[in-house]
Every structure is written in structure tokens, then in C-alpha cells.
Design a protein around this motif. Sequence first.
Motif, short mmCIF file in Angstrom:
data_model
loop_
_atom_site.label_atom_id
_atom_site.label_comp_id
_atom_site.label_asym_id
_atom_site.label_seq_id
_atom_site.Cartn_x
_atom_site.Cartn_y
_atom_site.Cartn_z
N VAL A 24 9.19 -12.81 4.51
CA VAL A 24 9.21 -11.51 3.84
C VAL A 24 8.02 -10.67 4.28
CG1 VAL A 24 9.06 -10.36 1.58
CG2 VAL A 24 10.55 -12.36 1.86
N GLN A 25 6.85 -11.27 4.36
CA GLN A 25 5.66 -10.52 4.77
C GLN A 25 5.80 -10.05 6.22
OE1 GLN A 25 2.85 -9.58 2.79
NE2 GLN A 25 2.81 -8.21 4.55
N ASP A 29 5.67 -6.17 7.46
CA ASP A 29 4.76 -5.72 8.52
C ASP A 29 5.53 -5.08 9.67
OD1 ASP A 29 2.69 -6.77 6.99
OD2 ASP A 29 2.49 -8.59 8.22
N ALA A 30 6.62 -5.70 10.07
CA ALA A 30 7.41 -5.15 11.18
C ALA A 30 7.98 -3.78 10.82
CB ALA A 30 8.54 -6.12 11.54
N LEU A 78 6.21 0.77 3.09
CA LEU A 78 7.11 -0.16 2.44
C LEU A 78 6.36 -1.37 1.89
CD1 LEU A 78 10.06 -1.55 2.16
CD2 LEU A 78 9.58 -2.42 4.45
N GLU A 79 6.83 -1.86 0.75
CA GLU A 79 6.42 -3.17 0.22
C GLU A 79 7.66 -3.97 -0.09
OE1 GLU A 79 3.80 -3.06 -3.16
OE2 GLU A 79 2.12 -2.33 -1.96
N LYS A 80 7.68 -5.25 0.36
CA LYS A 80 8.78 -6.17 0.08
C LYS A 80 8.23 -7.33 -0.74
CE LYS A 80 11.47 -5.42 4.31
NZ LYS A 80 12.83 -5.08 3.89
N VAL A 92 15.21 -10.20 -1.36
CA VAL A 92 13.96 -9.48 -1.63
C VAL A 92 14.25 -8.25 -2.47
CG1 VAL A 92 12.87 -10.24 0.53
CG2 VAL A 92 14.05 -8.06 0.48
N ARG A 93 13.24 -7.83 -3.19
CA ARG A 93 13.27 -6.50 -3.81
C ARG A 93 12.20 -5.70 -3.06
NH1 ARG A 93 9.07 -5.66 -7.22
NH2 ARG A 93 7.93 -7.49 -7.87
N PHE A 94 12.40 -4.42 -2.99
CA PHE A 94 11.45 -3.60 -2.23
C PHE A 94 11.32 -2.23 -2.86
CE2 PHE A 94 15.58 -2.79 -0.29
CZ PHE A 94 15.61 -1.41 -0.23
N GLU A 95 10.26 -1.58 -2.48
CA GLU A 95 10.12 -0.16 -2.75
C GLU A 95 9.34 0.44 -1.61
OE1 GLU A 95 7.39 1.14 -6.07
OE2 GLU A 95 7.37 -1.02 -6.46
#
Length: 143
Positions: A24-25, A29-30, A78-80, A92-95
Motif C-alpha cells: 500500500v505504501q 508513493d508511486a 494522495l494518502e492510502k 485500501v481506503r484513500f483520500e
Amino acid sequence: MSVQFKIMKTNKPPFTKETAKAKVQAAEDAWNSKNPESVSIAYTLDSKWRNRNDFFTGRKAIVEFLTKKWNKESKYKLEKHLWSFTDNRISVRFEYEWQDAETGQWKRTYGNEHWEFDPEGLMKVRDMSANDINILETERKFK
């Protein structure tokens, strides 16, 4: 080979909590690199995507989609967060926040993704749902 791709490729199923979090990280990052070609190599050649109401297959389509996306969504951040995982799947959840390149309106997008991986650790299915809300620049979380 980029560090992000190494992590995406070396963390192969079956996943543990640690390898799922690393996956996920690496994806976060990508995507924050906003480099469509670099992002696309984490997916199988015939990866199937649903992104909201867009359905497409393959790395070429991924690059085209992401290029268009990041031309529209400027100042993208983005954050996942790992939601759950099984042997070869991760949710995953993201915003993320972005500024509409045409209107200048700031937006925050909330959503979920469900990923399925091949035995080599490349993503073969990506299913994404999301909603956008308008925000003021002063309401931004990610700067």
C-alpha cells in the motif's frame, strides 16, 4: 529498477500484514510521483481496471488514463491506508486532494480500492469507487 517497483514486485502473495502495508505504501508513493509510466509497471500487461465509471484493460490504457487524470487533477496529493487483505488481495481506503486545472476549484476525493495480484506480485485487477467534494484552499489537509 525503481525502489517503488522493487517493493511492488518483491512483495508477492501470500501477503502478511507487513507486506500488505508495504504494498500500500509503495502504491501511494508511486501515485504521488504522478509518473504514469512508472505507475503502470506495477500492473500486469493485461490488468483490468474499473475506475469509477471507466473500465479498461492493459498498461497502455493505464498510462493514457493516468496522463489524462493528472493533467486535470493538478497539485495532486494522495494518502492510502490498508483496510484488509487476504492471500492475494488487498483493499485500501484513500483520500486525495487536487485542484481542477480548468476551474481552479480545490477538491478532496474519498474512496476505496480492491486489488488482486498475480503470483509475481503485479496487480491484475484494480476496482475503485470514489466521491469528490469541493473544498476551500484553506480546508486542505495535504500541502
